[in-house]
Design a protein around this motif. Structure first.
Motif, PDB file in Angstrom:
ATOM      1  N   LYS A  16      36.716   5.617 147.076  1.00  0.00           N
ATOM      2  CA  LYS A  16      38.071   5.157 146.795  1.00  0.00           C
ATOM      3  C   LYS A  16      38.465   5.480 145.359  1.00  0.00           C
ATOM      4  O   LYS A  16      39.563   5.944 145.080  1.00  0.00           O
ATOM      5  N   ASN A  21      38.062  12.238 150.220  1.00  0.00           N
ATOM      6  CA  ASN A  21      38.230  12.308 151.663  1.00  0.00           C
ATOM      7  C   ASN A  21      37.457  13.533 152.112  1.00  0.00           C
ATOM      8  O   ASN A  21      37.903  14.664 151.947  1.00  0.00           O
ATOM      9  N   GLN A 137      46.908  18.157 149.753  1.00  0.00           N
ATOM     10  CA  GLN A 137      47.930  17.492 150.562  1.00  0.00           C
ATOM     11  C   GLN A 137      48.935  18.526 151.049  1.00  0.00           C
ATOM     12  O   GLN A 137      49.372  19.392 150.286  1.00  0.00           O
ATOM     13  N   ARG A 172      45.104  15.228 159.373  1.00  0.00           N
ATOM     14  CA  ARG A 172      44.389  14.231 158.567  1.00  0.00           C
ATOM     15  C   ARG A 172      43.152  13.687 159.268  1.00  0.00           C
ATOM     16  O   ARG A 172      42.215  13.199 158.624  1.00  0.00           O
ATOM     17  N   THR A 173      43.114  13.794 160.615  1.00  0.00           N
ATOM     18  CA  THR A 173      41.959  13.283 161.350  1.00  0.00           C
ATOM     19  C   THR A 173      40.714  14.150 161.167  1.00  0.00           C
ATOM     20  O   THR A 173      39.641  13.790 161.642  1.00  0.00           O
ATOM     21  N   PRO A 179      42.659  10.108 155.585  1.00  0.00           N
ATOM     22  CA  PRO A 179      43.738   9.817 154.629  1.00  0.00           C
ATOM     23  C   PRO A 179      45.047   9.509 155.349  1.00  0.00           C
ATOM     24  O   PRO A 179      45.147   9.633 156.578  1.00  0.00           O
ATOM     25  N   ARG A 180      46.053   9.144 154.588  1.00  0.00           N
ATOM     26  CA  ARG A 180      47.343   8.785 155.181  1.00  0.00           C
ATOM     27  C   ARG A 180      48.199  10.000 155.505  1.00  0.00           C
ATOM     28  O   ARG A 180      49.182   9.887 156.239  1.00  0.00           O
ATOM     29  N   VAL A 181      47.863  11.169 154.939  1.00  0.00           N
ATOM     30  CA  VAL A 181      48.700  12.350 155.098  1.00  0.00           C
ATOM     31  C   VAL A 181      47.862  13.547 155.541  1.00  0.00           C
ATOM     32  O   VAL A 181      46.651  13.579 155.343  1.00  0.00           O
TER      33      VAL A 181
END
Length: 268
Positions: A16, A21, A137, A172-173, A179-181
């Motif tokens: 974190k 990630n 991202q 993202r999977t 992650p969220r994006v």
């Protein structure tokens, strides 16, 4: 294909803190290697290798790998794993403080999202960089490659010497933790033949700074603060730039024409 993650809290907290990630999909890792175009003679820098999903594939194609990991747990793990392999050196260090190699090299990395801008700027400032294949991202990759129909100052500034290209999107999977994006591959490619002579680059960069100053409401208006408005209008027309166009919608090829036309006018 997901890997099991270390259960202890220290490593979880580090993930974190360091915006980690980890890539957990072998197909995406293989895709990264293909897009990098690296070969047996190449020196490759990997940023944030984590558990080594990309590292082991890099060692299958590259001549030498320098891996920089900020998390001591994973740096030590990689050192133990590759203790007998002379083709790789693993460092526990903050990549942003590392000096770039003095010989031609490429970067291939799934980089921490929180450090993307700093890492990209490091790559762009490295004189011997040949290419960088970065998993970032999706929004960042699209923003800096004109995919939204707008261009950033970073991309325009670098365009004469480095092409910024958008690669495939990565769901993202494909990461753990998720992650969220979504992510995407961002490819930086140093041009073997720059689009402008080296001696012209400082003037080009000053023009870009002026154009992105945001004063005047349009690119033409911003440029007219330092150049005769008549000459700016003529140069914009030659480049196919509307006089009321905001700076962000002006593409890199138009900037090159604009710079050339303004240079010609100055020497008449």
């Amino acid at each position: 294909m997901s890997r099991s993650l270390p259960p202890h809290a220290r490593t979880s907290n580090n993930r974190k803190k360091l915006s980690q990630n980890f890539l957990a999909d072998t197909r995406t890792a293989d895709l990264m290697i293909r897009h990098s175009g690296i070969g047996a003679d190449d020196l490759v820098v990997e940023i944030g290798p984590g558990d080594g999903m990309l590292t082991r594939r890099l060692l299958g194609v590259a001549g030498q790998v320098l891996a920089y990991e900020l998390d001591r747990h994973y740096a030590d793990r990689l050192r133990r794993r590759y203790a007998d392999d002379r083709r790789i050196r693993c460092y526990h260090s903050d990549f942003r403080t590392v000096s770039a190699p003095r010989e031609p090299f490429a970067v291939v990395a799934n980089i921490p999202f929180a450090g993307t801008t700093e890492i990209v700027r490091w790559c762009l400032s490295a004189g011997q960089l040949t290419s960088a294949t970065l998993l970032v991202q999706a929004e960042f990759a699209r923003k800096h490659t004109g995919d939204y129909g707008r261009w950033t100052k970073l991309a325009i500034t670098q365009w004469p010497t480095v092409a910024l290209e958008l690669g495939p999107r990565v769901d993202r999977t494909r990461f753990r933790p998720i992650p969220r994006v979504d992510a995407a591959i961002l490819h930086l490619r140093s041009r073997p033949q720059p689009l402008l002579p080296a001696a012209s680059l400082p003037d080009y960069h000053r023009l870009v700074d002026l154009g992105f100053s945001g004063i005047g409401g349009s690119l033409a208006a911003s440029l007219s603060r330092a150049r005769p408005a008549r000459i700016v209008r003529k140069a914009c027309t030659s480049a196919g730039i509307s006089l009321d166009a905001p700076v962000g919608v002006v593409g890199p090829d138009q900037w090159l024409v604009l710079f050339t036309e303004l240079g010609r006018a100055r020497h008449r």
